[in-house]
Design an enzyme around this catalytic site. Structure first.
Site, PDB file in Angstrom:
ATOM      1  N   GLY A 139       2.629  -1.120   4.225  1.00  0.00           N
ATOM      2  CA  GLY A 139       2.862   0.405   4.000  1.00  0.00           C
ATOM      3  C   GLY A 139       4.243   0.718   3.741  1.00  0.00           C
ATOM      4  N   GLY A 140       5.062   1.049   4.880  1.00  0.00           N
ATOM      5  CA  GLY A 140       6.311   1.581   4.857  1.00  0.00           C
ATOM      6  C   GLY A 140       7.167   0.654   4.059  1.00  0.00           C
TER       7      GLY A 140
ATOM      8  CG  ASN B   6      -1.851   1.104   1.229  1.00  0.00           C
ATOM      9  OD1 ASN B   6      -1.869   2.090   0.449  1.00  0.00           O
ATOM     10  ND2 ASN B   6      -2.262   1.487   2.492  1.00  0.00           N
ATOM     11  CD1 TRP B   7       3.627   1.069  -2.998  1.00  0.00           C
ATOM     12  CD2 TRP B   7       3.595   2.152  -4.658  1.00  0.00           C
ATOM     13  NE1 TRP B   7       4.569   0.202  -3.967  1.00  0.00           N
ATOM     14  CE2 TRP B   7       4.524   0.931  -5.053  1.00  0.00           C
ATOM     15  CE3 TRP B   7       3.667   3.212  -5.797  1.00  0.00           C
ATOM     16  CZ2 TRP B   7       5.084   0.900  -6.277  1.00  0.00           C
ATOM     17  CZ3 TRP B   7       4.406   3.082  -7.038  1.00  0.00           C
ATOM     18  CH2 TRP B   7       5.156   1.768  -7.269  1.00  0.00           C
ATOM     19  CE  LYS B   8       0.097   3.325   4.736  1.00  0.00           C
ATOM     20  NZ  LYS B   8      -0.076   3.430   6.228  1.00  0.00           N
TER      21      LYS B   8
ATOM     22  CD  GLU C   1      -3.671  -2.162   7.228  1.00  0.00           C
ATOM     23  OE1 GLU C   1      -2.726  -2.498   6.877  1.00  0.00           O
ATOM     24  OE2 GLU C   1      -4.488  -1.160   6.879  1.00  0.00           O
TER      25      GLU C   1
ATOM     26  CG  HIS D 140      -5.746   2.324   4.765  1.00  0.00           C
ATOM     27  ND1 HIS D 140      -5.438   3.187   5.482  1.00  0.00           N
ATOM     28  CD2 HIS D 140      -4.857   1.388   4.706  1.00  0.00           C
ATOM     29  CE1 HIS D 140      -4.203   2.995   6.025  1.00  0.00           C
ATOM     30  NE2 HIS D 140      -3.936   1.759   5.745  1.00  0.00           N
TER      31      HIS D 140
ATOM     32  CB  SER E 178       4.579  -1.831  11.896  1.00  0.00           C
ATOM     33  OG  SER E 178       4.280  -0.519  12.183  1.00  0.00           O
TER      34      SER E 178
ATOM     35  CD  GLU F 143      -2.961   5.717   6.504  1.00  0.00           C
ATOM     36  OE1 GLU F 143      -2.651   5.773   5.121  1.00  0.00           O
ATOM     37  OE2 GLU F 143      -2.136   5.159   7.197  1.00  0.00           O
TER      38      GLU F 143
ATOM     39  N   GLY G 100       2.327   2.295  10.630  1.00  0.00           N
ATOM     40  CA  GLY G 100       3.142   3.347  10.311  1.00  0.00           C
ATOM     41  C   GLY G 100       3.947   3.702  11.875  1.00  0.00           C
TER      42      GLY G 100
HETATM   43  P1  PGA Z   1       2.511   0.361   7.542  1.00  0.00           P
HETATM   44  O1  PGA Z   1       1.209   0.685   6.974  1.00  0.00           O
HETATM   45  O2  PGA Z   1       3.028  -1.073   6.995  1.00  0.00           O
HETATM   46  O3  PGA Z   1       3.282   1.498   7.163  1.00  0.00           O
HETATM   47  O4  PGA Z   1       2.246   0.093   9.180  1.00  0.00           O
HETATM   48  C1  PGA Z   1       0.349  -0.364   6.487  1.00  0.00           C
HETATM   49  C2  PGA Z   1      -0.794   0.040   5.987  1.00  0.00           C
HETATM   50  O5  PGA Z   1      -1.634   1.286   6.517  1.00  0.00           O
HETATM   51  O6  PGA Z   1      -1.722  -0.417   5.153  1.00  0.00           O
END
Ligand code: PGA
Length: 252
Positions: A235-236, A10-12, A168, A96, A214, A98, A174
């Site tokens: 994500g990251g 997930n590049w966001k 999640e 998601h 994470s 966010e 994050g």
């Molecule tokens: P993260 O993000 O791996 O940076 O914690 C995961 C996500 O939000 O899908």
């Protein structure tokens, strides 16, 4: 039949088109031998065309990060399923945390987007998860039960089988703070139980449920060793080819 693991990036809101090209070209050779795991990158809308063309003929599938519930029309700033499909998009993240936190997404809007996605033939990755406050107040299960029963309401058996769920925990996203593998397993097993009540145990046993928050090259093995965890939403660690490939190749 065993559930095929699915590791999705997930590049966001990261990666301009030029940056996306570099990342994908770096990633392709590193994940090409991942035969037993489905590999997906969910990218910003502006990177989809590039990602689809660069990933053609490879084992990397491309997803978007959201989709509108409406088919078309006066919805400034939204992107429709047809627009995504025309570019070759296969997956789409819906709900998601966010989106829920900053853009007012609710279980009902998640459900509306999800219904449109499955009706159009996009494969959804629906995110659920509790906040730290909810966990500390022992509300994890009630929050997640609602997110799943309302967010995934009214799907046919066929559609639920094509839906991936991502658990999640918001406090793990994050933050570098991963849920322990036991915490992730416990909640994911609970989600499978909710699906079993909505459908049947047999169907619930076929639905893929990822962990996200994470997940990285260091903790992926332990998380993936859990019987109910079928993959990860990353994500990251999906922003660096090497790190993402190590997550994808967790079984090597
Ligand atoms: P993260 O993000 O791996 O940076 O914690 C995961 C996500 O939000 O899908």
């Amino acid at each position: 039949m065993a559930r095929k693991p699915i590791i999705a990036g997930n590049w966001k809101m990261n990666m301009t088109n030029e940056q996306a090209k570099v990342l994908i070209e770096g990633l392709k050779p590193l994940v090409k031998d991942a035969k037993k795991t489905e590999v997906v990158i969910c990218v910003p809308y502006t990177d989809i065309a590039t990602a689809v063309s660069l990933c053609a003929g490879s084992n990397i599938k491309v997803g978007a990060e959201n989709v509108a519930w409406a088919e078309k029309g006066a919805f400034t700033g939204e992107i429709s399923a047809d627009m995504l499909l025309e570019l070759g998009t296969e997956y789409v993240i819906i709900g998601h945390s966010e989106r829920r936190q900053y853009f007012g997404e609710t279980d009902s809007s998640v459900n509306a987007r999800l219904k449109t996605a499955v009706a159009k033939g996009l494969k959804p990755i629906v995110c659920v998860g509790e906040t730290l406050e909810q966990r500390e107040k022992n509300r994890t299960k009630s929050v997640i039960r609602k997110q799943v029963t309302v967010g995934l309401a009214d799907l046919s058996e066929e559609d639920i089988l094509n839906t991936v769920i991502a658990y999640e925990p918001v406090w793990a996203i994050g933050t570098g703070k991963t849920a322990t593998s036991e915490q992730a397993e416990e909640t994911i097993r609970f989600i499978r139980g909710v699906i079993a009540k909505m459908y049947t145990r047999k169907i619930a046993n076929k639905v893929r449920i990822q962990y996200g928050g994470s997940m990285n090259p260091k903790n992926v093995k332990e998380l993936m060793a859990m019987p109910n965890i079928d993959g990860g939403l990353i994500g990251g660690a999906s922003l660096k080819a090497e790190d993402f490939s190590l997550v994808v190749n967790f079984d090597k």
